[in-house]
Design an enzyme around this catalytic site. Structure first.
Site, PDB file in Angstrom:
ATOM      1  N   PRO A 130       0.820  -1.221   0.000  1.00  0.00           N
ATOM      2  CA  PRO A 130       0.000   0.000   0.000  1.00  0.00           C
ATOM      3  C   PRO A 130       0.854   1.272   0.000  1.00  0.00           C
ATOM      4  CG  PRO A 130      -0.901  -1.611   1.515  1.00  0.00           C
ATOM      5  CD  PRO A 130       0.374  -2.200   1.001  1.00  0.00           C
ATOM      6  N   ASN A 131       2.016   1.247   0.639  1.00  0.00           N
ATOM      7  CA  ASN A 131       2.852   2.459   0.708  1.00  0.00           C
ATOM      8  C   ASN A 131       4.166   2.358  -0.058  1.00  0.00           C
ATOM      9  OD1 ASN A 131       1.099   3.966   2.421  1.00  0.00           O
ATOM     10  ND2 ASN A 131       1.672   2.558   4.061  1.00  0.00           N
ATOM     11  N   ALA A 132       4.312   1.364  -0.912  1.00  0.00           N
ATOM     12  CA  ALA A 132       5.574   1.236  -1.664  1.00  0.00           C
ATOM     13  C   ALA A 132       5.323   0.543  -2.987  1.00  0.00           C
ATOM     14  CB  ALA A 132       6.604   0.460  -0.852  1.00  0.00           C
ATOM     15  N   GLY A 133       5.403   1.312  -4.082  1.00  0.00           N
ATOM     16  CA  GLY A 133       5.262   0.744  -5.422  1.00  0.00           C
ATOM     17  C   GLY A 133       6.537   0.992  -6.199  1.00  0.00           C
ATOM     18  N   SER A 134       6.657   2.197  -6.791  1.00  0.00           N
ATOM     19  CA  SER A 134       7.900   2.548  -7.502  1.00  0.00           C
ATOM     20  C   SER A 134       9.087   2.475  -6.545  1.00  0.00           C
ATOM     21  CB  SER A 134       7.808   3.971  -8.058  1.00  0.00           C
ATOM     22  OG  SER A 134       6.678   4.121  -8.868  1.00  0.00           O
ATOM     23  N   GLU A 368       5.377  -2.617 -13.888  1.00  0.00           N
ATOM     24  CA  GLU A 368       6.766  -2.971 -14.253  1.00  0.00           C
ATOM     25  C   GLU A 368       7.611  -1.703 -14.462  1.00  0.00           C
ATOM     26  OE1 GLU A 368       6.423  -6.060 -13.818  1.00  0.00           O
ATOM     27  OE2 GLU A 368       8.390  -6.925 -14.251  1.00  0.00           O
ATOM     28  N   SER A 371       6.015   5.015 -16.587  1.00  0.00           N
ATOM     29  CA  SER A 371       6.718   5.762 -17.650  1.00  0.00           C
ATOM     30  C   SER A 371       7.755   6.706 -17.032  1.00  0.00           C
ATOM     31  CB  SER A 371       5.717   6.576 -18.467  1.00  0.00           C
ATOM     32  OG  SER A 371       4.937   5.720 -19.255  1.00  0.00           O
TER      33      SER A 371
HETATM   34  C1  LIG Z   1      -3.551  -4.021 -12.473  1.00  0.00           C
HETATM   35  C2  LIG Z   1      -2.249  -4.010 -11.727  1.00  0.00           C
HETATM   36  C3  LIG Z   1      -1.547  -5.201 -11.518  1.00  0.00           C
HETATM   37  C4  LIG Z   1      -0.350  -5.200 -10.788  1.00  0.00           C
HETATM   38  N1  LIG Z   1       0.283  -6.395 -10.540  1.00  0.00           N
HETATM   39  C5  LIG Z   1       1.325  -6.406  -9.662  1.00  0.00           C
HETATM   40  C6  LIG Z   1       1.913  -7.657  -9.257  1.00  0.00           C
HETATM   41  O1  LIG Z   1       1.526  -8.750  -9.719  1.00  0.00           O
HETATM   42  N2  LIG Z   1       2.897  -7.641  -8.321  1.00  0.00           N
HETATM   43  C7  LIG Z   1       3.356  -6.474  -7.782  1.00  0.00           C
HETATM   44  O2  LIG Z   1       4.251  -6.528  -6.935  1.00  0.00           O
HETATM   45  N3  LIG Z   1       2.832  -5.271  -8.163  1.00  0.00           N
HETATM   46  C8  LIG Z   1       1.824  -5.221  -9.070  1.00  0.00           C
HETATM   47  N4  LIG Z   1       1.275  -4.014  -9.444  1.00  0.00           N
HETATM   48  C9  LIG Z   1       1.768  -2.780  -8.820  1.00  0.00           C
HETATM   49  C10 LIG Z   1       2.568  -1.917  -9.779  1.00  0.00           C
HETATM   50  O3  LIG Z   1       3.843  -2.488  -9.972  1.00  0.00           O
HETATM   51  C11 LIG Z   1       2.635  -0.505  -9.150  1.00  0.00           C
HETATM   52  O4  LIG Z   1       1.326   0.058  -9.227  1.00  0.00           O
HETATM   53  C12 LIG Z   1       3.647   0.373  -9.843  1.00  0.00           C
HETATM   54  O5  LIG Z   1       4.952  -0.062  -9.566  1.00  0.00           O
HETATM   55  C13 LIG Z   1       3.527   1.854  -9.380  1.00  0.00           C
HETATM   56  O6  LIG Z   1       3.553   1.932  -7.990  1.00  0.00           O
HETATM   57  P1  LIG Z   1       2.398   2.744  -7.208  1.00  0.00           P
HETATM   58  O7  LIG Z   1       1.082   2.317  -7.735  1.00  0.00           O
HETATM   59  O8  LIG Z   1       2.639   2.592  -5.745  1.00  0.00           O
HETATM   60  O9  LIG Z   1       2.609   4.246  -7.637  1.00  0.00           O
HETATM   61  P2  LIG Z   1       3.673   5.259  -6.990  1.00  0.00           P
HETATM   62  O10 LIG Z   1       5.003   4.649  -6.939  1.00  0.00           O
HETATM   63  O11 LIG Z   1       3.104   5.804  -5.725  1.00  0.00           O
HETATM   64  O12 LIG Z   1       3.664   6.409  -8.083  1.00  0.00           O
HETATM   65  C14 LIG Z   1       2.661   7.430  -8.161  1.00  0.00           C
HETATM   66  C15 LIG Z   1       3.104   8.395  -9.260  1.00  0.00           C
HETATM   67  O13 LIG Z   1       4.333   9.012  -8.876  1.00  0.00           O
HETATM   68  C16 LIG Z   1       5.309   8.813  -9.888  1.00  0.00           C
HETATM   69  N5  LIG Z   1       6.630   8.687  -9.278  1.00  0.00           N
HETATM   70  C17 LIG Z   1       7.011   7.864  -8.271  1.00  0.00           C
HETATM   71  N6  LIG Z   1       8.315   8.044  -7.994  1.00  0.00           N
HETATM   72  C18 LIG Z   1       8.769   8.993  -8.850  1.00  0.00           C
HETATM   73  C19 LIG Z   1      10.030   9.636  -9.057  1.00  0.00           C
HETATM   74  N7  LIG Z   1      11.101   9.294  -8.341  1.00  0.00           N
HETATM   75  N8  LIG Z   1      10.126  10.585 -10.029  1.00  0.00           N
HETATM   76  C20 LIG Z   1       9.050  10.914 -10.782  1.00  0.00           C
HETATM   77  N9  LIG Z   1       7.829  10.361 -10.617  1.00  0.00           N
HETATM   78  C21 LIG Z   1       7.683   9.403  -9.671  1.00  0.00           C
HETATM   79  C22 LIG Z   1       4.888   7.540 -10.604  1.00  0.00           C
HETATM   80  O14 LIG Z   1       5.450   7.448 -11.903  1.00  0.00           O
HETATM   81  C23 LIG Z   1       3.368   7.708 -10.591  1.00  0.00           C
HETATM   82  O15 LIG Z   1       2.994   8.553 -11.653  1.00  0.00           O
HETATM   83  C24 LIG Z   1       0.136  -3.987 -10.249  1.00  0.00           C
HETATM   84  C25 LIG Z   1      -0.565  -2.790 -10.482  1.00  0.00           C
HETATM   85  C26 LIG Z   1      -1.735  -2.794 -11.206  1.00  0.00           C
HETATM   86  C27 LIG Z   1      -2.455  -1.480 -11.427  1.00  0.00           C
END
Ligand SMILES: Cc1cc2nc3c(=O)[nH]c(=O)nc-3n(C[C@H](O)[C@H](O)[C@H](O)COP(=O)(O)OP(=O)(O)OC[C@H]3O[C@@H](n4cnc5c(N)ncnc54)[C@H](O)[C@@H]3O)c2cc1C
Length: 386
Positions: A130-134, A368, A371
């Site tokens: 919930p608090n860690a994606g990118s 993955e 952009s």
């Molecule tokens: C349908 C779906 C299936 C998925 N399946 C999986 C899976 O099987 N396993 C898994 O582990 N994950 C999965 N994911 C998660 C996916 O990998 C994450 O949603 C993705 O990595 C982005 O993370 P976040 O959603 O937390 O967005 P955030 O990291 O919070 O990003 C929010 C925005 O901020 C931008 N941002 C963040 N950091 C920076 C930076 N340093 N500079 C500029 N811009 C930045 C991002 O580009 C984005 O526009 C899935 C997601 C979806 C929607």
């Protein structure tokens, strides 16, 4: 291997034809129903395994097909051309397969890799929280040693392929300590579906990839035997980084399928639809849209196959994979948008494949590595390398 005059390997053409037949005959007729119901395609998953599509690029010793990554890119493109959610089930399964194939012990491969290659089970990868994606290094799920076990506590979200009746291994990342530089030490663990303390939360309802099963996961004092650690303790991020560039080729291949599908459906519709007493294919404003789609489809395919060929040859391909992923997914979003425009009001109705592909294309710009993250990687290579 034999090439035809255009340089296309005959083996690749045979695979493309086989997957196209499968996608048209088995996937297309059920695609709208699966989209409406947001249901997992059990029958299709099983058949894709039996036909050797799911495990194509993996070692035959573990039930794979011993194929190359260009061939696998073609498999995903052809499936995504018809249904991107189904193609994603193969793609997400492949990320787990790569981790197990590259870092698992023989026993782990026998137990967890073989069933997800032959279609009897499906694998899920749990990195995002919930608090860690990118910012994946900032995950909060923890794994603590307790005697001869690991005890996992934490939560994951957005996990593809989780929560189905055939979900087998879920490979999750967890913090196992602190590194000498003060950052989190992260390790990967194999959590078999049904392990006590591992529960599913909400099924996530989505605007894209609707037939791909996506759940929240929670771990409360979930006890794993020691042999469920994947590779070495602290190797989690390194393992993820090792397979993520491959994942980018695969997501780019899904985007390529959307590009080709948008193009094919737009051309077909433009020839059939009449307005002002003429087929709409005679309007230059629309002709230019399909011309752009054709250029982008061709360029995306060249970029993706270039990255895949480099991987097949054992050469560095991470930068090429990031560029191909970025280009293909952004052009796919554009093509999906224009395909809806070409279809007019019908493009909004879910029985039309272009309507369903619209949401799928958006997902591809996020997963993955978004952009923005791809641009950071490409810029780093240009500006910050010695
Ligand atoms: C349908 C779906 C299936 C998925 N399946 C999986 C899976 O099987 N396993 C898994 O582990 N994950 C999965 N994911 C998660 C996916 O990998 C994450 O949603 C993705 O990595 C982005 O993370 P976040 O959603 O937390 O967005 P955030 O990291 O919070 O990003 C929010 C925005 O901020 C931008 N941002 C963040 N950091 C920076 C930076 N340093 N500079 C500029 N811009 C930045 C991002 O580009 C984005 O526009 C899935 C997601 C979806 C929607």
């Amino acid at each position: 291997m034999t090439e035809d005059v255009s340089g296309v390997l005959m083996e690749h053409q045979i695979i493309r034809d086989a997957v196209r037949r499968f996608a048209e005959q088995e996937v297309a007729p059920v695609s709208e129903r699966l989209w409406e119901e947001q249901g997992f395609p059990y029958e299709i998953w099983k058949k894709a395994g039996e036909l050797g599509f799911s495990g194509l690029p993996y070692d035959e010793q573990w039930g794979g097909g011993g194929g190359d990554w260009v061939a696998y890119s073609i498999v995903l493109e052809e499936l995504a051309r018809v249904d991107c959610a189904i193609a994603n089930s193969l793609m997400a399964n492949s990320t787990v397969a790569s981790l197990l194939a590259n870092f698992g012990t023989d026993e782990q491969k026998q137990r967890y890799l073989t069933p997800i290659l032959n279609g009897s089970q499906i694998g899920a990868i749990g990195l995002s929280e919930p608090n860690a994606g990118s910012d994946a290094a900032n995950i909060q799920t923890v794994a603590k040693r307790q005697g001869d076990s690991w005890v996992i506590n934490g939560a994951k979200t957005f996990i593809s392929n989780s929560g189905t009746d055939v979900t087998g291994p879920v490979v999750i990342a967890a913090v196992t300590g602190t590194r000498p530089d003060g950052r989190k030490q992260i390790s990967n663990f194999i959590v078999p579906n049904g392990t006590p303390g591992f529960e599913y939360g909400r099924k996530l309802r989505k605007i894209g990839w609707r037939a791909s099963s996506t759940y929240e996961l929670s771990f409360q004092d979930c006890i794993l035997p020691m042999d469920h650690l994947l590779g070495e303790q602290g190797g989690g991020l390194r393992q993820t980084l090792a397979q993520i560039s491959t994942g980018r080729i695969l997501i780019g291949s899904l985007a390529l399928g959307i590009l080709q599908g948008s193009l094919d459906r737009s051309v077909e519709y433009m020839k059939a639809r009449q307005a002002f007493g003429r087929p709409i294919s005679e309007f230059q404003a629309l002709q230019f849209k399909v011309a752009d789609m054709a250029v982008h489809t061709h360029a995306a395919r060249l970029m993706l196959h270039d990255a895949a060929q480099k991987k097949d040859a054992g050469r560095p391909f991470a930068n090429e994979a990031s560029m191909a992923k970025l280009f293909a997914t952004e052009r796919a979003m554009e093509a999906a948008h224009q395909a809806v425009q070409i279809h007019g009001g019908y493009g909004i109705i879910s029985e039309y494949p272009v309507a369903r592909a619209f949401g799928d294309a958006k997902v591809l710009e996020i997963v993955e590595g978004t952009s923005e993250i791809q641009r950071m990687i490409i810029a780093r290579e240009l500006l910050l390398k010695d």
